[in-house]
Design a protein around this motif. Structure first.
Motif: not given
Length: 289
Positions: A49-64
């Motif tokens: 699954p792709v997850k999202y976190v708010r960073v410096n004014g954007v939503d960065l998508a990440y996987r782990e």
């Protein structure tokens, strides 16, 4: 000499002959010893699954990937996304001992964007903020191609955020003669000679505006490994050799006949190499605890 003595001598001679034959004989069909094969768990990139976190004014998508061990952040190459940047076997190997995070830069892949162009330093700031947003004060970092440029800027601008550092398919600048092929590729995207998405075009602008890190390399104190394929014509091995002379105690690993970003060609070798470096205790015996 009586008959008993003769029999004893004959027996002794025969015994010596048998022992000598046994010591010098070589088996005609030696049994080969089978080599041990390591079977690594596989990962599925597309079903993770792709997850999202708010960073410096954007939503960065990440996987782990993986659930134990120290965290490691992977910085992808130019024009790539986390769907395509990393070989699944490579990820699976690293995830056996580390908690692996992949992500998309602002404006590419699943991440959204802000107006205007970006800089390599801005991408590095995003990486540092992403670590904090994920709950870490620092991570190990593995960058390839453009990701190695961002990783260099990250360790120079935010040294407290980086534990160990791997720079794969690396250059300290795209404006040096050895990186001419890389420069041509980036310039073609920036000039729209090679069509690309708006986010990737912004990456090209950022690379062209980057002043490089040569003057900052000698200040890197983190344990660092440079990785390059000897058949890499985008970031040739000569660049890594120059950088190895600037960063104190650097590992330099050259994979024979492999191209730019070799983890797709030799994922097991690249993955095991990463584990060897990341897991090595490089503190000398006389170091203070």
């Amino acid at each position: 000499m009586n008959k008993k003595s003769i029999l004893i001598l004959a027996f002794f001679a025969a015994f010596c002959f048998i022992v000598a034959a046994g010591c010098t004989g070589v088996p005609t069909n030696p049994t080969p010893v089978p080599s041990e094969t390591v079977h690594y768990p596989t990962v599925s990139i597309n079903t993770t699954p792709v997850k999202y976190v708010r960073v410096n004014g954007v939503d960065l998508a990440y996987r782990e990937y993986g659930s134990g061990g120290e965290p490691i952040l992977l910085n992808e190459g130019f024009g790539e996304t986390q769907d395509t940047a990393w070989n699944a076997t490579f990820l699976g190997i690293v995830a056996t001992k580390y908690h692996v995070y992949t992500y998309d830069y602002r404006g590419v892949g699943y991440s959204n964007d802000t107006p205007g162009n970006h800089t390599i330093a801005e991408y590095a700031d995003d990486a540092a903020a992403l670590m904090q947003a994920l709950g870490y004060s620092s991570m190990n970092v593995y960058g390839q191609s453009m990701g190695s440029c961002i990783s260099q800027q990250l360790v120079i601008d935010h040294p407290e955020r980086v534990r160990k550092l791997v720079l794969d398919s690396v250059s300290y600048s795209i404006r040096i003669p050895e990186a001419q092929n890389l420069y041509n590729k980036i310039e073609a995207v920036a000039n729209n000679t090679t069509p690309a998405s708006p986010g990737i075009t912004k990456e090209a602008y950022a690379c062209l505006a980057w002043n490089g890190t040569w003057n900052g390399l000698s200040g890197i104190s983190q344990n660092t490994m440079l990785v390059v394929g000897t058949a890499d014509v985008i970031t040739p091995q000569a660049i890594a050799v120059q950088m190895a002379g600037q960063i104190n105690g650097t590992w330099l690993v050259r994979f024979k006949d492999l191209p730019h970003i070799g983890n797709h060609e030799a994922p097991v070798e690249y993955g095991e190499n990463a584990l060897d470096f990341l897991g090595m205790n490089e503190s000398p015996p006389y170091a203070n605890p």
